[in-house]
Enzyme design. Structure first.
Site, PDB file in Angstrom:
ATOM      1  N   ARG A 291       0.815  -1.220   0.000  1.00 14.01           N
ATOM      2  CA  ARG A 291       0.000   0.000   0.000  1.00 14.01           C
ATOM      3  C   ARG A 291       0.855   1.280   0.000  1.00 14.01           C
ATOM      4  O   ARG A 291       0.573   2.213  -0.747  1.00 14.01           O
ATOM      5  CB  ARG A 291      -0.872  -0.028   1.264  1.00 14.01           C
ATOM      6  CG  ARG A 291      -1.911   1.054   1.341  1.00 14.01           C
ATOM      7  CD  ARG A 291      -2.535   1.067   2.738  1.00 14.01           C
ATOM      8  NE  ARG A 291      -2.970  -0.238   3.164  1.00 14.01           N
ATOM      9  CZ  ARG A 291      -4.144  -0.788   2.868  1.00 14.01           C
ATOM     10  NH1 ARG A 291      -5.004  -0.115   2.143  1.00 14.01           N
ATOM     11  NH2 ARG A 291      -4.453  -1.995   3.304  1.00 14.01           N
ATOM     12  N   ARG A 328     -13.139  -2.116  -1.585  1.00 18.25           N
ATOM     13  CA  ARG A 328     -12.715  -1.828  -0.211  1.00 18.25           C
ATOM     14  C   ARG A 328     -13.774  -1.119   0.650  1.00 18.25           C
ATOM     15  O   ARG A 328     -13.927  -1.465   1.822  1.00 18.25           O
ATOM     16  CB  ARG A 328     -11.390  -1.061  -0.194  1.00 18.25           C
ATOM     17  CG  ARG A 328     -10.244  -1.883  -0.781  1.00 18.25           C
ATOM     18  CD  ARG A 328      -8.899  -1.217  -0.582  1.00 18.25           C
ATOM     19  NE  ARG A 328      -8.508  -1.160   0.794  1.00 18.25           N
ATOM     20  CZ  ARG A 328      -8.521  -0.060   1.550  1.00 18.25           C
ATOM     21  NH1 ARG A 328      -8.895   1.079   1.028  1.00 18.25           N
ATOM     22  NH2 ARG A 328      -8.155  -0.108   2.810  1.00 18.25           N
ATOM     23  N   TYR A 332     -14.365  -3.371   3.783  1.00 23.74           N
ATOM     24  CA  TYR A 332     -13.728  -2.898   5.022  1.00 23.74           C
ATOM     25  C   TYR A 332     -14.287  -1.568   5.523  1.00 23.74           C
ATOM     26  O   TYR A 332     -13.669  -0.945   6.385  1.00 23.74           O
ATOM     27  CB  TYR A 332     -12.237  -2.619   4.781  1.00 23.74           C
ATOM     28  CG  TYR A 332     -11.398  -3.705   4.194  1.00 23.74           C
ATOM     29  CD1 TYR A 332     -11.376  -4.991   4.731  1.00 23.74           C
ATOM     30  CD2 TYR A 332     -10.559  -3.435   3.113  1.00 23.74           C
ATOM     31  CE1 TYR A 332     -10.557  -5.967   4.191  1.00 23.74           C
ATOM     32  CE2 TYR A 332      -9.735  -4.402   2.571  1.00 23.74           C
ATOM     33  CZ  TYR A 332      -9.740  -5.666   3.113  1.00 23.74           C
ATOM     34  OH  TYR A 332      -8.919  -6.627   2.600  1.00 23.74           O
ATOM     35  N   CYS A 359     -25.360  -4.226  -8.540  1.00 24.43           N
ATOM     36  CA  CYS A 359     -26.662  -4.573  -7.951  1.00 24.43           C
ATOM     37  C   CYS A 359     -26.533  -5.044  -6.509  1.00 24.43           C
ATOM     38  O   CYS A 359     -26.824  -6.207  -6.190  1.00 24.43           O
ATOM     39  CB  CYS A 359     -27.338  -5.635  -8.805  1.00 24.43           C
ATOM     40  SG  CYS A 359     -27.617  -5.049 -10.468  1.00 24.43           S
ATOM     41  N   GLU A 360     -26.036  -4.196  -5.665  1.00 22.97           N
ATOM     42  CA  GLU A 360     -25.907  -4.461  -4.237  1.00 22.97           C
ATOM     43  C   GLU A 360     -26.187  -3.163  -3.507  1.00 22.97           C
ATOM     44  O   GLU A 360     -25.612  -2.120  -3.866  1.00 22.97           O
ATOM     45  CB  GLU A 360     -24.459  -4.861  -3.883  1.00 22.97           C
ATOM     46  CG  GLU A 360     -24.026  -6.228  -4.329  1.00 22.97           C
ATOM     47  CD  GLU A 360     -24.647  -7.346  -3.513  1.00 22.97           C
ATOM     48  OE1 GLU A 360     -24.853  -7.149  -2.290  1.00 22.97           O
ATOM     49  OE2 GLU A 360     -24.926  -8.401  -4.097  1.00 22.97           O
ATOM     50  N   TYR A 388      -4.893  -2.187  -3.821  1.00 19.51           N
ATOM     51  CA  TYR A 388      -6.031  -3.081  -3.541  1.00 19.51           C
ATOM     52  C   TYR A 388      -7.322  -2.601  -4.210  1.00 19.51           C
ATOM     53  O   TYR A 388      -8.416  -2.784  -3.672  1.00 19.51           O
ATOM     54  CB  TYR A 388      -6.228  -3.242  -2.016  1.00 19.51           C
ATOM     55  CG  TYR A 388      -4.976  -3.739  -1.333  1.00 19.51           C
ATOM     56  CD1 TYR A 388      -4.567  -5.059  -1.494  1.00 19.51           C
ATOM     57  CD2 TYR A 388      -4.160  -2.904  -0.571  1.00 19.51           C
ATOM     58  CE1 TYR A 388      -3.399  -5.525  -0.899  1.00 19.51           C
ATOM     59  CE2 TYR A 388      -2.990  -3.364   0.024  1.00 19.51           C
ATOM     60  CZ  TYR A 388      -2.626  -4.668  -0.136  1.00 19.51           C
ATOM     61  OH  TYR A 388      -1.473  -5.130   0.442  1.00 19.51           O
TER      62      TYR A 388
HETATM   63  C1  LIG Z   1       2.494 -11.192   4.070  1.00 18.18           C
HETATM   64  C2  LIG Z   1       2.195  -9.831   3.610  1.00 18.18           C
HETATM   65  N1  LIG Z   1       3.218  -9.036   3.260  1.00 18.18           N
HETATM   66  C3  LIG Z   1       2.994  -7.774   2.817  1.00 18.18           C
HETATM   67  C4  LIG Z   1       1.707  -7.269   2.706  1.00 18.18           C
HETATM   68  C5  LIG Z   1       1.517  -5.872   2.216  1.00 18.18           C
HETATM   69  O1  LIG Z   1       0.895  -5.081   3.144  1.00 18.18           O
HETATM   70  P1  LIG Z   1       0.654  -3.526   2.862  1.00 18.18           P
HETATM   71  O2  LIG Z   1       0.059  -3.406   1.525  1.00 18.18           O
HETATM   72  O3  LIG Z   1      -0.247  -3.102   3.952  1.00 18.18           O
HETATM   73  O4  LIG Z   1       2.011  -2.877   2.942  1.00 18.18           O
HETATM   74  C6  LIG Z   1       0.611  -8.071   3.062  1.00 18.18           C
HETATM   75  C7  LIG Z   1      -0.760  -7.558   2.971  1.00 18.18           C
HETATM   76  O5  LIG Z   1      -1.712  -8.056   3.438  1.00 18.18           O
HETATM   77  C8  LIG Z   1       0.864  -9.390   3.521  1.00 18.18           C
HETATM   78  O6  LIG Z   1      -0.137 -10.199   3.867  1.00 18.18           O
END
Ligand SMILES: Cc1ncc(COP(=O)(O)O)c(C=O)c1O
Length: 439
Positions: A291, A328, A332, A359-360, A388
């Site tokens: 992220r 998302r 979430y 359709c939700e 994501y």
């Molecule tokens: C094992 C692992 N490494 C790295 C990441 C990357 O996380 P982020 O995108 O929050 O940096 C994830 C995300 O779920 C993960 O499960």
């Protein structure tokens, strides 16, 4: 917060990477994912610079699950990043792009036999093992292929990161990895050291995502180090690598204050040198940011197709995308910021809910947010959608997935083409064939 090259002109129109978003929407259609090259490269460099301060130098592995396509893998390779993949499909994408397999970390809490064999024959740098069953499967596949599998064991360190419950993975009752409290991690170390075709290189622990504090990351590294000291005593073995996972948060909302990478890395450096016994080599630190590399580089463009007020006064605007391109908010309750292109900074704000086309009832992209007054055909820009969004996109309602475009210095580059209706039926068997099977 926004891409580093974000600009608003005198007509209140937004450009990114020197390219007007209105121009991109016309050229490629909407919905459209737009990624800014400069922001991605700045974030990559932040990690590389911070980790180079460690002795021995650390290594960052971009988490492909956040966003991956061949061009992204190519960009990462160009910048000598590592890459964390979690499936045969992500591995294939990287290899097709010419990514160096030595800098690939193969992850996933469930790996098929075929995926393990694929990773081993591709000579990936590390495989992260998630369970006892998998450890045996890795041994069997490595024996069959005639190689040694370089393995990290995934540990659940029991650290509670303050983030959304569904994306917390480090708790003791997590589905991921080997628990410390129940002795499973200890059994895994013992077993791995007896396996002829497993080369135990170290540990991995990922404690969650969108974490906004520094302490959990430092505590994670400390936990891995302290348990390693114990295992050094009991098994006479010491890790080469400690991988502290990903999870650095980004500024989706003005109140979000991301942790400082340099603070975390220098605290970990101190710990490493304080705790590692003199006669042993200081382990290398690996990190897996997803992220924090890609989220802020991305925006999504939508066309406003409907505006309406419902009894009670609630105002909706509905757009040509939604949960199919950004799951998302529904999954979430994730919150984003947005603007109407051509109306940025206008005084006549209104509180609206932005609904998607799927359709939700739960297909709502933005709930009760302040936006300039929107009209049909306006362009809605949603920020921080680089992570994501595309990677979690679906064809729900048989809606083709949007295109992905990279922008840089006034140029635009098509990274992923918009899916067509033909793409939607490509893997379908024609009806007559299906019927024949029932005769
Ligand atoms: C094992 C692992 N490494 C790295 C990441 C990357 O996380 P982020 O995108 O929050 O940096 C994830 C995300 O779920 C993960 O499960």
């Amino acid at each position: 917060m926004k891409p580093d090259t974000f600009m608003v002109d005198q007509n209140r129109q937004i450009s990114i990477g020197g390219v007007a978003l209105a121009y991109l929407a016309e050229k490629y259609g909407t919905p459209l994912y737009v990624l800014d090259y400069e922001t991605i490269v700045h974030r990559i460099k932040d990690y590389q610079d911070a980790l180079s301060e460690l002795t021995p130098p650390g290594q960052a592995f971009y988490a492909g699950k956040a966003f991956l396509c061949q061009a992204m893998a190519g960009l990462l390779e160009q910048h000598q990043m590592g890459l964390d993949v979690v499936s045969g499909g992500e591995l294939y994408t990287a290899l097709q792009a010419g990514f160096n397999p030595e800098r690939i970390m193969f992850h996933g809490n469930v790996k098929t036999r075929e995926e393990i064999a694929y990773a081993l024959t591709a000579h990936v740098g590390h495989i992260v093992c998630d369970s006892m069953d998998e450890l045996e499967r890795i041994e069997e596949e490595a024996a069959r292929i005639g190689c040694q599998a370089p393995v990290l064991l995934r540990i659940t360190p029991g650290i509670e990161a303050h983030t959304h419950e569904f994306i917390r993975t480090g708790q003791f009752d997590s589905k991921f990895g080997f628990g410390l409290a129940d002795g499973l991690a200890d059994r895994a170390v013992k077993r791995a050291l007896t396996l002829e075709h497993v080369l135990l290189k170290g540990f991995h622990a990922h404690i969650g995502s969108q974490i906004l504090e520094e302490d959990p990351f430092i505590l994670n590294a400390e936990t891995l180090l302290r348990y390693s000291l114990g295992w050094n005593q009991s098994h006479g073995w010491w890790p080469e690598v400690l991988n502290i996972g990903g999870g650095f948060g980004v500024r989706y909302q003005p109140g979000d204050h991301p942790p400082r990478l340099t603070t975390v890395v220098s605290a970990i450096n101190e710990l490493l040198h304080e705790l590692t016994p003199k006669e042993l080599a200081v382990p290398r630190i690996f990190m897996e940011p997803g992220r924090s590399i890609i989220a802020e580089a991305g925006v999504t463009l939508y066309r406003v197709l409907v505006t309406k007020s419902v009894p009670g006064g609630k105002r909706y605007i509905s757009v040509d995308g939604g949960m199919g391109d950004n799951i998302r908010p529904a999954l979430y309750q994730a919150e984003y910021r947005a603007a109407i292109d051509g109306k940025v900074g206008q005084d006549n704000m209104e509180t609206v809910t932005v609904a998607g086309r799927y359709c939700e009832t739960g297909d709502v992209l933005l709930k009760d947010i302040a936006l300039s007054q929107a009209a049909v055909d306006d362009l809605l820009v949603v920020f921080d959608t680089g992570a994501y969004n595309y990677s979690m996109a679906s064809n729900y309602n048989r809606v083709p997935r949007p295109a992905v475009v990279l922008v840089h210095q006034g140029q635009d580059y098509l990274w992923v083409a918009r899916e067509s209706y033909q793409d939607l039926v490509r893997a379908d068997s024609p009806y007559a064939m299906t019927l024949a099977e029932f005769r």
